[in-house]
Design a protein around this motif. Structure first.
Motif, PDB file in Angstrom:
ATOM      1  N   ALA A  19      38.478  66.852  35.166  1.00  0.00           N
ATOM      2  CA  ALA A  19      37.630  65.708  34.878  1.00  0.00           C
ATOM      3  C   ALA A  19      36.720  65.432  36.057  1.00  0.00           C
ATOM      4  N   LEU A  20      37.179  65.722  37.265  1.00  0.00           N
ATOM      5  CA  LEU A  20      36.325  65.621  38.434  1.00  0.00           C
ATOM      6  C   LEU A  20      35.564  66.917  38.650  1.00  0.00           C
ATOM      7  N   GLY A  21      35.719  67.838  37.778  1.00  0.00           N
ATOM      8  CA  GLY A  21      34.998  69.088  37.875  1.00  0.00           C
ATOM      9  C   GLY A  21      35.790  70.129  38.641  1.00  0.00           C
ATOM     10  N   LYS A  22      35.389  71.343  38.462  1.00  0.00           N
ATOM     11  CA  LYS A  22      36.066  72.471  39.086  1.00  0.00           C
ATOM     12  C   LYS A  22      36.174  72.332  40.607  1.00  0.00           C
ATOM     13  N   PRO A  23      35.175  71.768  41.284  1.00  0.00           N
ATOM     14  CA  PRO A  23      35.297  71.680  42.746  1.00  0.00           C
ATOM     15  C   PRO A  23      36.505  70.892  43.227  1.00  0.00           C
ATOM     16  N   CYS A  24      37.080  70.060  42.379  1.00  0.00           N
ATOM     17  CA  CYS A  24      38.216  69.240  42.799  1.00  0.00           C
ATOM     18  C   CYS A  24      39.560  69.737  42.275  1.00  0.00           C
ATOM     19  N   GLY A  25      39.562  70.735  41.421  1.00  0.00           N
ATOM     20  CA  GLY A  25      40.807  71.187  40.815  1.00  0.00           C
ATOM     21  C   GLY A  25      41.870  71.556  41.823  1.00  0.00           C
ATOM     22  N   GLN A  26      41.518  72.372  42.805  1.00  0.00           N
ATOM     23  CA  GLN A  26      42.501  72.795  43.804  1.00  0.00           C
ATOM     24  C   GLN A  26      42.915  71.633  44.695  1.00  0.00           C
ATOM     25  N   ASP A  27      41.968  70.745  45.000  1.00  0.00           N
ATOM     26  CA  ASP A  27      42.284  69.581  45.831  1.00  0.00           C
ATOM     27  C   ASP A  27      43.290  68.680  45.115  1.00  0.00           C
ATOM     28  N   VAL A  28      43.094  68.478  43.823  1.00  0.00           N
ATOM     29  CA  VAL A  28      44.018  67.646  43.048  1.00  0.00           C
ATOM     30  C   VAL A  28      45.409  68.278  43.068  1.00  0.00           C
ATOM     31  N   ALA A  29      45.470  69.579  42.826  1.00  0.00           N
ATOM     32  CA  ALA A  29      46.767  70.261  42.809  1.00  0.00           C
ATOM     33  C   ALA A  29      47.451  70.194  44.176  1.00  0.00           C
ATOM     34  N   ARG A  30      46.673  70.324  45.232  1.00  0.00           N
ATOM     35  CA  ARG A  30      47.228  70.359  46.587  1.00  0.00           C
ATOM     36  C   ARG A  30      47.572  68.975  47.122  1.00  0.00           C
ATOM     37  N   LEU A  31      46.689  67.999  46.877  1.00  0.00           N
ATOM     38  CA  LEU A  31      46.830  66.695  47.514  1.00  0.00           C
ATOM     39  C   LEU A  31      47.472  65.628  46.625  1.00  0.00           C
ATOM     40  N   CYS A  32      47.405  65.821  45.330  1.00  0.00           N
ATOM     41  CA  CYS A  32      47.876  64.783  44.413  1.00  0.00           C
ATOM     42  C   CYS A  32      48.823  65.319  43.349  1.00  0.00           C
ATOM     43  N   PRO A  33      49.757  66.207  43.720  1.00  0.00           N
ATOM     44  CA  PRO A  33      50.671  66.715  42.699  1.00  0.00           C
ATOM     45  C   PRO A  33      51.530  65.574  42.177  1.00  0.00           C
ATOM     46  N   GLY A  34      51.718  65.573  40.894  1.00  0.00           N
ATOM     47  CA  GLY A  34      52.559  64.551  40.297  1.00  0.00           C
ATOM     48  C   GLY A  34      51.869  63.229  40.015  1.00  0.00           C
ATOM     49  N   VAL A  35      50.612  63.082  40.439  1.00  0.00           N
ATOM     50  CA  VAL A  35      49.899  61.845  40.134  1.00  0.00           C
ATOM     51  C   VAL A  35      49.494  61.893  38.670  1.00  0.00           C
ATOM     52  N   LYS A  36      49.893  60.875  37.938  1.00  0.00           N
ATOM     53  CA  LYS A  36      49.635  60.820  36.499  1.00  0.00           C
ATOM     54  C   LYS A  36      48.141  60.555  36.254  1.00  0.00           C
ATOM     55  N   PRO A  37      47.487  61.405  35.452  1.00  0.00           N
ATOM     56  CA  PRO A  37      46.073  61.198  35.152  1.00  0.00           C
ATOM     57  C   PRO A  37      45.834  59.909  34.372  1.00  0.00           C
ATOM     58  N   GLY A  38      44.638  59.382  34.534  1.00  0.00           N
ATOM     59  CA  GLY A  38      44.234  58.187  33.798  1.00  0.00           C
ATOM     60  C   GLY A  38      44.118  56.986  34.711  1.00  0.00           C
ATOM     61  N   GLY A  39      43.244  56.086  34.332  1.00  0.00           N
ATOM     62  CA  GLY A  39      43.088  54.841  35.077  1.00  0.00           C
ATOM     63  C   GLY A  39      42.530  55.022  36.466  1.00  0.00           C
ATOM     64  N   GLY A  40      41.930  56.165  36.749  1.00  0.00           N
ATOM     65  CA  GLY A  40      41.345  56.405  38.063  1.00  0.00           C
ATOM     66  C   GLY A  40      42.359  56.766  39.138  1.00  0.00           C
ATOM     67  N   ARG A  41      43.597  57.061  38.735  1.00  0.00           N
ATOM     68  CA  ARG A  41      44.644  57.354  39.730  1.00  0.00           C
ATOM     69  C   ARG A  41      44.337  58.609  40.540  1.00  0.00           C
ATOM     70  N   ILE A  42      43.825  59.644  39.889  1.00  0.00           N
ATOM     71  CA  ILE A  42      43.504  60.879  40.613  1.00  0.00           C
ATOM     72  C   ILE A  42      42.398  60.614  41.635  1.00  0.00           C
ATOM     73  N   ALA A  43      41.340  59.920  41.205  1.00  0.00           N
ATOM     74  CA  ALA A  43      40.236  59.614  42.114  1.00  0.00           C
ATOM     75  C   ALA A  43      40.726  58.788  43.298  1.00  0.00           C
ATOM     76  N   ARG A  44      41.574  57.783  43.038  1.00  0.00           N
ATOM     77  CA  ARG A  44      42.102  56.964  44.140  1.00  0.00           C
ATOM     78  C   ARG A  44      42.951  57.802  45.084  1.00  0.00           C
ATOM     79  N   CYS A  45      43.741  58.714  44.537  1.00  0.00           N
ATOM     80  CA  CYS A  45      44.552  59.592  45.377  1.00  0.00           C
ATOM     81  C   CYS A  45      43.655  60.407  46.300  1.00  0.00           C
ATOM     82  N   LEU A  46      42.616  61.016  45.728  1.00  0.00           N
ATOM     83  CA  LEU A  46      41.709  61.830  46.544  1.00  0.00           C
ATOM     84  C   LEU A  46      40.977  60.979  47.573  1.00  0.00           C
ATOM     85  N   GLN A  47      40.550  59.788  47.187  1.00  0.00           N
ATOM     86  CA  GLN A  47      39.862  58.904  48.136  1.00  0.00           C
ATOM     87  C   GLN A  47      40.779  58.533  49.288  1.00  0.00           C
ATOM     88  N   GLY A  48      42.051  58.340  48.992  1.00  0.00           N
ATOM     89  CA  GLY A  48      43.017  57.999  50.031  1.00  0.00           C
ATOM     90  C   GLY A  48      43.297  59.140  50.990  1.00  0.00           C
TER      91      GLY A  48
END
Length: 173
Positions: A30-59
């Motif tokens: 949803a954040l596009g391919k450039p963020c896929g690996q970052d999400v997997a590496r930095l936010c494993p287990g973060v439940k999608p929805g409600g902006g949780r992934i974006a907040r995790c990455l921002q943090g």
């Protein structure tokens, strides 16, 4: 904060085909391919929805890759330009998987000038980059299926092999 020309080009490639976002099956995409690996590496287990992934990455912004930072900045710019329109025209659309982006696109004639101008500028930039990089994509990314930003990622990964026109369009050094 404004994105550098290179960041903007990477974002434009990854973001611009709004229907592609509608096909994204996961929060990482949803954040596009450039963020896929970052999400997997930095936010494993973060439940999608409600902006949780974006907040995790921002943090964890200090650990996020440059292409993902650029994509996040582009998403922020689109949000700022089109949030009111999305609230007005697409409030009944459940967020996620690019559904709101598709809704916005389907209401283009009704968009505010700010949102419409922003989307038109992004499309124009996408066309420029696509034209400049089309030959490199054919030459370097032959086996990469189009869609979901995969060709853009391929070009980014093969940056050292790009032709001068594509490098210039992407703002590559």
């Amino acid at each position: 904060m404004s994105a550098s020309p290179r960041q903007a080009a990477v974002l434009v490639i990854a973001l611009l085909a709004l229907p592609v976002l509608a096909q994204a099956p996961s929060a990482g995409e949803a954040l596009g391919k450039p963020c896929g690996q970052d999400v997997a590496r930095l936010c494993p287990g973060v439940k999608p929805g409600g902006g949780r992934i974006a907040r995790c990455l921002q943090g964890k912004a200090d650990q996020v890759s440059d292409p993902c930072k650029a994509r996040m900045e582009q998403a922020k710019e689109v949000h700022q330009a089109c949030h009111a329109d999305a609230e007005k025209l697409c409030s009944d659309v459940p967020p996620g998987a690019g559904r709101v982006a598709v809704c916005i696109q389907s209401h283009e004639a009704e968009l505010s000038p700010t949102c419409r101008n922003h989307l038109q500028a992004m499309r124009g930039r996408f066309k420029e980059v696509k034209a400049a990089c089309q030959e490199d994509a054919r030459r370097l990314c032959t086996n990469v299926p189009p869609g979901r930003g995969r060709v853009a990622v391929c070009l980014h990964e093969r940056e050292q092999d790009l032709g001068e026109a594509c490098r210039a369009a992407l703002g590559a050094p």
